[in-house]
Design an enzyme around this catalytic site. Sequence first.
Site, PDB file in Angstrom:
ATOM      1  N   ARG A  40       6.380  12.214  -0.769  1.00 48.27           N
ATOM      2  CA  ARG A  40       6.795  12.981   0.414  1.00 48.27           C
ATOM      3  C   ARG A  40       7.824  12.248   1.270  1.00 48.27           C
ATOM      4  NH1 ARG A  40       1.526  11.415   1.526  1.00 48.27           N
ATOM      5  NH2 ARG A  40       1.275  10.005   3.316  1.00 48.27           N
ATOM      6  N   CYS A 129      -6.240  -8.813   9.312  1.00 49.05           N
ATOM      7  CA  CYS A 129      -5.475  -9.242  10.493  1.00 49.05           C
ATOM      8  C   CYS A 129      -6.310 -10.084  11.455  1.00 49.05           C
ATOM      9  CB  CYS A 129      -4.894  -8.035  11.211  1.00 49.05           C
ATOM     10  SG  CYS A 129      -6.079  -6.706  11.504  1.00 49.05           S
ATOM     11  N   HIS A 249      -4.039  -8.025  18.763  1.00 49.43           N
ATOM     12  CA  HIS A 249      -5.484  -8.242  18.707  1.00 49.43           C
ATOM     13  C   HIS A 249      -5.859  -9.458  19.554  1.00 49.43           C
ATOM     14  CE1 HIS A 249      -5.813  -5.197  15.815  1.00 49.43           C
ATOM     15  NE2 HIS A 249      -6.138  -5.874  14.733  1.00 49.43           N
TER      16      HIS A 249
END
Length: 345
Positions: A40, A129, A249
């Site tokens: 797509r 992460c 974070h």
Amino acid sequence: MKEYNVAIVGATGAVGEKMLGLLENASFKIKSLKLLASKRSVGKVKTFRGQELQIEETTDDSFEGIDIALFSAGGGITKQFSPAAIKAGAIVIDNTSAFRMDPETPLVVPEVNPEDLRKHKGLIANPNCSTIQMVVALQPIREKFGLDRVIVSTYQAVSGAGLHALEELKAQTQAVLNGEEPVANILPCGGDKKHFPIAFNALPQIDVFSEGGYTYEEWKMINETKKIMGDKDIKVSATCVRIPVMSGHSESVYFEVDDKNVSVADIWEVLKDAPGVVLQDDTANQVYPTARESVGKNETFVGRIRKDVDVDNGFHMWVVSDNLLKGAAWNSVQIAEKMIEMGLL
């Protein structure tokens, strides 16, 4: 200097776009860059070093002549296409959880365990992460004073859940400000039964729940830390929380060292010149890391280091990093750079 043919799988995603930007200034020469995504996205255009590159569909034939393949398109895509990439001669650096705990696959943070790169069999896994920034901060301490226990509580940004989650945060925030009921379709976890608004909220669930009442995100931090540090005896526990921050974070990390005579000044001393670490710790002048200030930066920021009031060898610290950079894209590019530096590519 050798030139490398590079591919990014998942080039239209949040991490893929960061990888593209980081490769602009990579330490190695790039002969060609191929941008791969799903069908797509075919025909979309990205710019790299002044040139327009069209997105191509990822297929088994996409990796002919590729030296380095950076994957960040979901674990299913990695499992589907990494064998073809490896067979074509590419080194796969994967940013998903697909192979992190595979005993045959190195799980690498360049500041912590670069020598594990020598064990690769065509694929290197990029850790979670939240794990990356924590081990970057803990490794210099562990090397100097030993490390017995880690208890971490995370405050994780919505960008870690993808672009659609970010859009939902924006829509929910506007709805609440307009006095409307926010609609939740994604968080805390797209694959779970219930969804809750993240705007003006804190969700103590990242990924689905698993063994012992821990989420998969929490188990990732527990198991990955032990694998990266090569020490199954380190005691690790995690509570992972999503908060309404877009990027960056934050973590409250409690750790116990082996030496009971260590001081805060001793911890400062090992962190102030540690690779990948920026020490920001001057509470008298309100100097400490914040998520907002970490965005767009590759380093891991550490502050608020203090001794536990009851445990002689216990300490607390605050650790912050851009989850899309050091927590994902930058660590992946760093792995490629380190492999070249070590003569492995």
